[in-house]
Design a protein around this motif. Structure first.
Motif, PDB file in Angstrom:
ATOM      1  N   THR A 121       0.751  -1.298   0.082  1.00  0.00           N
ATOM      2  CA  THR A 121      -0.124  -0.148   0.030  1.00  0.00           C
ATOM      3  C   THR A 121       0.825   1.386   0.037  1.00  0.00           C
ATOM      4  O   THR A 121       0.269   2.343  -0.176  1.00  0.00           O
ATOM      5  CB  THR A 121      -0.927   0.202   1.122  1.00  0.00           C
ATOM      6  OG1 THR A 121      -0.135  -0.327   2.390  1.00  0.00           O
ATOM      7  CG2 THR A 121      -1.868  -1.106   1.093  1.00  0.00           C
ATOM      8  N   GLU A 122       2.184   1.180   0.336  1.00  0.00           N
ATOM      9  CA  GLU A 122       2.986   2.375   0.329  1.00  0.00           C
ATOM     10  C   GLU A 122       2.864   2.877  -1.263  1.00  0.00           C
ATOM     11  O   GLU A 122       3.328   2.466  -2.017  1.00  0.00           O
ATOM     12  CB  GLU A 122       4.617   1.916   0.729  1.00  0.00           C
ATOM     13  CG  GLU A 122       5.019   3.129   1.218  1.00  0.00           C
ATOM     14  CD  GLU A 122       6.613   2.832   1.662  1.00  0.00           C
ATOM     15  OE1 GLU A 122       7.502   3.693   1.543  1.00  0.00           O
ATOM     16  OE2 GLU A 122       6.715   1.552   1.896  1.00  0.00           O
ATOM     17  N   GLY A 123       2.681   4.220  -1.057  1.00  0.00           N
ATOM     18  CA  GLY A 123       2.756   5.134  -2.297  1.00  0.00           C
ATOM     19  C   GLY A 123       1.543   5.130  -3.163  1.00  0.00           C
ATOM     20  O   GLY A 123       1.296   5.442  -4.229  1.00  0.00           O
ATOM     21  N   THR A 124       0.422   4.308  -2.427  1.00  0.00           N
ATOM     22  CA  THR A 124      -0.837   4.331  -3.111  1.00  0.00           C
ATOM     23  C   THR A 124      -1.844   4.752  -2.167  1.00  0.00           C
ATOM     24  O   THR A 124      -1.624   4.991  -1.094  1.00  0.00           O
ATOM     25  CB  THR A 124      -1.363   2.934  -3.449  1.00  0.00           C
ATOM     26  OG1 THR A 124      -1.522   2.137  -2.125  1.00  0.00           O
ATOM     27  CG2 THR A 124      -0.124   1.981  -3.840  1.00  0.00           C
ATOM     28  N   SER A 125      -3.149   4.978  -2.636  1.00  0.00           N
ATOM     29  CA  SER A 125      -4.402   5.480  -1.871  1.00  0.00           C
ATOM     30  C   SER A 125      -4.857   4.492  -1.161  1.00  0.00           C
ATOM     31  O   SER A 125      -5.976   4.388  -0.332  1.00  0.00           O
ATOM     32  CB  SER A 125      -5.157   6.125  -2.749  1.00  0.00           C
ATOM     33  OG  SER A 125      -5.750   5.575  -3.969  1.00  0.00           O
ATOM     34  N   LEU A 126      -4.399   3.024  -1.287  1.00  0.00           N
ATOM     35  CA  LEU A 126      -5.160   1.949  -0.547  1.00  0.00           C
ATOM     36  C   LEU A 126      -4.937   1.869   0.822  1.00  0.00           C
ATOM     37  O   LEU A 126      -3.545   2.264   1.342  1.00  0.00           O
ATOM     38  CB  LEU A 126      -4.602   0.515  -1.163  1.00  0.00           C
ATOM     39  CG  LEU A 126      -4.609   0.164  -2.855  1.00  0.00           C
ATOM     40  CD1 LEU A 126      -3.905  -0.790  -2.933  1.00  0.00           C
ATOM     41  CD2 LEU A 126      -6.224   0.052  -2.934  1.00  0.00           C
ATOM     42  N   PRO A 127      -5.811   1.524   1.637  1.00  0.00           N
ATOM     43  CA  PRO A 127      -5.717   1.354   3.036  1.00  0.00           C
ATOM     44  C   PRO A 127      -4.979   0.271   3.525  1.00  0.00           C
ATOM     45  O   PRO A 127      -4.922  -0.837   2.703  1.00  0.00           O
ATOM     46  CB  PRO A 127      -7.234   1.364   3.750  1.00  0.00           C
ATOM     47  CG  PRO A 127      -7.791   0.905   2.687  1.00  0.00           C
ATOM     48  CD  PRO A 127      -7.275   1.348   1.345  1.00  0.00           C
ATOM     49  N   LYS A 128      -4.289   0.322   4.790  1.00  0.00           N
ATOM     50  CA  LYS A 128      -3.419  -0.802   5.106  1.00  0.00           C
ATOM     51  C   LYS A 128      -4.494  -1.898   5.852  1.00  0.00           C
ATOM     52  O   LYS A 128      -5.368  -1.470   6.480  1.00  0.00           O
ATOM     53  CB  LYS A 128      -2.496  -0.399   6.370  1.00  0.00           C
ATOM     54  CG  LYS A 128      -1.167   0.096   5.826  1.00  0.00           C
ATOM     55  CD  LYS A 128      -0.011   0.081   6.706  1.00  0.00           C
ATOM     56  CE  LYS A 128       1.295   0.269   6.186  1.00  0.00           C
ATOM     57  NZ  LYS A 128       2.507   0.300   7.084  1.00  0.00           N
TER      58      LYS A 128
END
Length: 802
Positions: free
Chosen positions: A246-253
């Motif tokens: 998820t790093e560098g994306t808008s996805l939640p962890k």
């Protein structure tokens, strides 16, 4: 070639689209109160509004009015809910103050009318239930006509209808109370063309609009549409790191354990759950691909509207029966028609849901055709491993599993290596209640059919008659190659299933002799069938009742009771089956047999549900008597849970694989506001989860949670041990384990070795010792008595998992 960065962006966009579609649908149908933002607003502001409404009702002064008098006798919580809901539904639109007030007053009056009807007429609830089956626009008319008809009868009290003035005054008062107590709305004055004075509108305040926009923007990003990955997922290193990158994306962890208890997650030492995490890592390292030959047949069936099993269903609804000519005059005929029509409606609703699911699976299969992909996994609070992507995964439907195959192949060169491929073929056909050798023989005996199907499945459609048609079709392609050439490169996951895993585990825990034999823990010459054992007991009871001329016993015997009748009740018994759910499962089986198998009911309309109730009670009695020690074990778990929760404490224990289970069910202050027509405020609690532990929920949940924790632990241990023996591809579903045919014998050995090692200790005593250590001030009952079953014999049981 799909890129992972593109998939990451698509997951976010699909989640946004899904959320915005829900918001737009709520607006379109004036159901803003049901949107996530509307629910949140009601959760936060409804208590304040209720206090003002209650104060108004109790302290009303001045000349009494009809609407005030009625509200004094009505529940103020319901009044507040109805008003809030209606105002919330109105404010996104340009509605005048007067029309909003009238709408609110009318809705409140309808609820008061329904309450009066239920209070004064024994048929009241039936009338209202009849109204709720109708479209919203005709519900009020149905109630009014029914009430008028009832009022014409001698001795029935009349309901004095509110005047238009009463409705508007009631609505006006409630709108003003909402404005003053919440600040949610304001009045906007607009001078319209041709009018001397400005018109007053009810509108959301600027702050409300900003809050809704910010809420929607934030919430939509928290709910992406999770898809498979085209790159290997990250290994789980701790509770917070692993799975999707998820790093560098808008996805939640996503955390490793799915639970709303963030404090519990932060307290976990990741080193202590290293075994469950390693098992999850091995499972999600398995690369998958779409079985193109199966997908081509799926598309053919979908495009040509050819129903297959319960997954690819007809694109057309079942037609509703025409209303009988003499239905208005003959009540019995009308009621019979209504029951048939209701059944058609219920089946069509189910079919539409299956149709939508099928379309989603097909879309994803086409999207990932010719791609190598992975499915990230995480665990629930019991340790059970779940695929994160929805729809297209090995834990999905027969269609989903039939479309998936391992990306890596294994070469099968002889009958020994092909044995489990043949067994898998017989199992998916439904020929799985016989010995393993007989299953292998069945494939050879049906080689001609298998070749025909593999050559042209659209013309040779025998595969559609299989228990699991899409998985059977998939294996037919490989079986045909093997039967012709004596060798094949196989990619099919060959599954071996536990025998009623819940009862299996309870029987092992209690060393129940009968239960261990009935669930194939103890070796037998052919597979035992616990569902058929219960069926035979049910039939013996009914034969005794038939001798006493019981009105339903002989009719059921003649109709035919099968293992399918008892399958769901027996399967769910160890997971908290109740008499009510048992009766519903029997009813579902009966209706399926009537409509899908074209076996008309032998009972008339008045006897229908009484007959189902009789059969469900007989099934319940049979289950309870046959499974006595497992029943005692479940009751013991419940007693321990009630003792701990009675002190307002939660339960926590560690499973044999090291997974930490925390069971902490809390009470709700108010679970819901029930209104007769306007609906149920299912998501609107006055009403946050309290700090109080719920003894009932703790008691109901403990047995299934302990059992699920143990089946999860066995899966963790099996995956790691199997990997050490050279297995790298896993198709794992809680109580169904799969890999390539060539490696299936190794997997079968590992399952039995790990099960004996895990279950040989006294796990009931171990569990109780953990609870006692956490609660040394409490007294607990001893575990139930044990049977004499020798668990070490499990290693020799060919049907423990088969």
């Amino acid at each position: 070639m799909i890129e992972q960065d593109d998939l990451n962006a698509e997951m976010t966009e699909l989640g946004l689209g899904r959320y915005n579609a829900q918001v737009e649908s709520a607006r379109k149908y004036e159901q803003n109160a049901r949107s996530k933002a509307g629910q949140r607003l009601m959760r936060e502001l409804l208590p304040k509004f209720y206090e003002r409404v209650n104060e108004m009702v109790k302290t009303s002064k001045g000349r009494p009015t009809r609407w005030r008098e009625d509200l004094r006798q009505y529940d103020s919580k319901k009044t507040a809910f109805i008003a809030f809901k209606n105002i919330l539904n109105c404010i996104p639109y340009k509605k005048t103050f007067a029309s909003t007030a009238y709408s609110v007053g009318k809705a409140v009056e309808l609820e008061v009318r329904c309450s009066f009807l239920v209070r004064t007429n024994e048929k009241g609830e039936g009338i209202i239930l009849g109204a709720k089956r109708r479209v919203t626009s005709s519900q009020e008319r149905h109630i009014k006509l029914s009430m008028r008809h009832e009022e014409e009868k001698e001795g029935k009290e009349d309901f004095e209808e509110w005047s238009r003035r009463d409705r508007i005054l009631c609505g006006t008062t409630l709108i003003e109370l909402l404005r003053c107590s919440t600040g949610l709305i304001e009045y906007t004055y607009i001078r319209e063309k041709g009018r001397k004075h400005p018109t007053r509108f009810v509108t959301p305040t600027k702050e409300t609009l900003e809050w809704i926009e910010n809420f929607n923007n934030h919430r939509s990003l928290l709910d992406p549409f999770w898809l498979p990955m085209v790159e290997p997922p990250d290994d789980w290193l701790n509770v917070w790191e692993g799975g999707y990158r998820t790093e560098g994306t808008s996805l939640p962890k996503l955390p490793f354990i799915k639970t709303p208890d963030s404090e519990f997650l932060r307290s976990i030492d990741s080193k202590k759950i290293s075994v469950p995490m390693e098992a999850a890592n091995l499972i999600q390292r398995t690369p998958w691909e779409i079985n193109n030959r199966v997908l081509d047949v799926v598309l053919w069936a979908w495009d040509n509207n050819v129903p297959v099993g319960t997954t690819v269903v007809s694109k057309e609804d079942e037609p509703k029966p025409p209303f009988p000519i003499d239905g208005d005059e003959n009540k019995d005929i009308r009621n019979a028609w209504a029951q048939i029509a209701a059944g058609v409606h219920k089946r069509n609703t189910s079919t539409r849901s299956k149709r939508l699911l099928c379309a989603k699976i097909i879309h994803l299969a086409e999207k990932f055709r010719d791609e190598r992909f992975w499915t990230p996994v995480n665990a629930d609070f019991r340790g059970r491993i779940y695929s994160v992507p929805s729809f297209l995964n090995v834990q999905g439907s027969d269609l989903s599993r039939g479309l998936l195959q391992f990306e890596r192949s294994e070469r099968v060169r002889n009958e020994k290596e092909a044995r489990w491929l043949l067994i898998h073929g017989a199992n998916t056909w439904g020929y799985d209640k016989v010995t393993l050798d007989d299953r292998v023989k069945w494939v050879y005996d049906n080689a001609d059919m298998i070749h025909r199907i593999a050559h042209d499945p659209t013309q040779n459609t025998e595969w559609m008659d299989a228990d699991k048609p899409w998985q059977f079709l998939a294996v037919c392609f490989e079986l045909s190659d093997y039967l012709k050439d004596g060798k094949v490169k196989t990619k099919i996951p060959c599954s071996m299933d536990a025998t009623n895993n819940g009862l299996q585990i309870l029987s092992i825990l209690t060393r129940c002799d009968y239960g261990c034999v009935a669930t194939n823990v103890i070796p037998t010459n052919k597979p035992a069938d616990i569902y058929d054992v219960v069926r035979l007991r049910v039939e013996s009871y009914m034969r005794e009742d038939a001798k006493e001329n019981h009105p339903f016993a002989q009719a059921w015997i003649d109709y035919g009771i099968s293992r399918t009748t008892t399958k769901r009740p027996v399967m769910c018994y160890s997971y908290g089956l109740t008499r009510y759910s048992n009766r519903q499962y029997i009813l579902d089986w009966f209706e399926e047999k009537i409509h899908a198998d074209s076996c008309p009911s032998p009972f008339d309309l008045k006897e229908y549900y009484k007959a189902v109730h009789y059969l469900s009670e007989i099934v319940w009695k049979a289950i309870e008597e046959i499974l006595d020690l497992p029943k005692q074990c479940m009751h013991w778990f419940q007693k321990v849970a009630r003792i701990v929760s009675g002190e307002q404490r939660h339960l926590k224990w560690v499973t044999p694989s090291g997974f930490i289970v925390k069971q902490d069910y809390r009470k709700l202050r108010e679970s819901k506001v029930v209104t007769w027509i306007t609906g149920e405020a299912i998501h609107v609690n006055f009403n946050e989860t309290t700090e109080q532990v719920s003894p009932r929920s703790m008691s109901n949940g403990i047995s299934p949670n302990v059992v699920h924790g143990l089946d999860a632990a066995l899966l963790h241990l099996v995956v790691i041990a199997a990997n050490k023996r050279g297995i790298y591809d896993f198709s794992m579903i809680h109580d169904s384990y799969g890999t390539h045919s060539k490696n299936s014998e190794i997997l079968a050995e590992v399952i039995r070795e790990q099960a004996v090692e895990m279950f040989s200790p006294d796990l009931l005593r171990n569990w109780l010792d953990q609870i006692k250590k956490q609660h040394p001030d409490l007294e607990f009952p001893e575990p139930p008595e044990y049977g004499q079953a020798d668990i070490s014999l499990l290693k020799e049981s060919p049907y423990f998992f088969s």
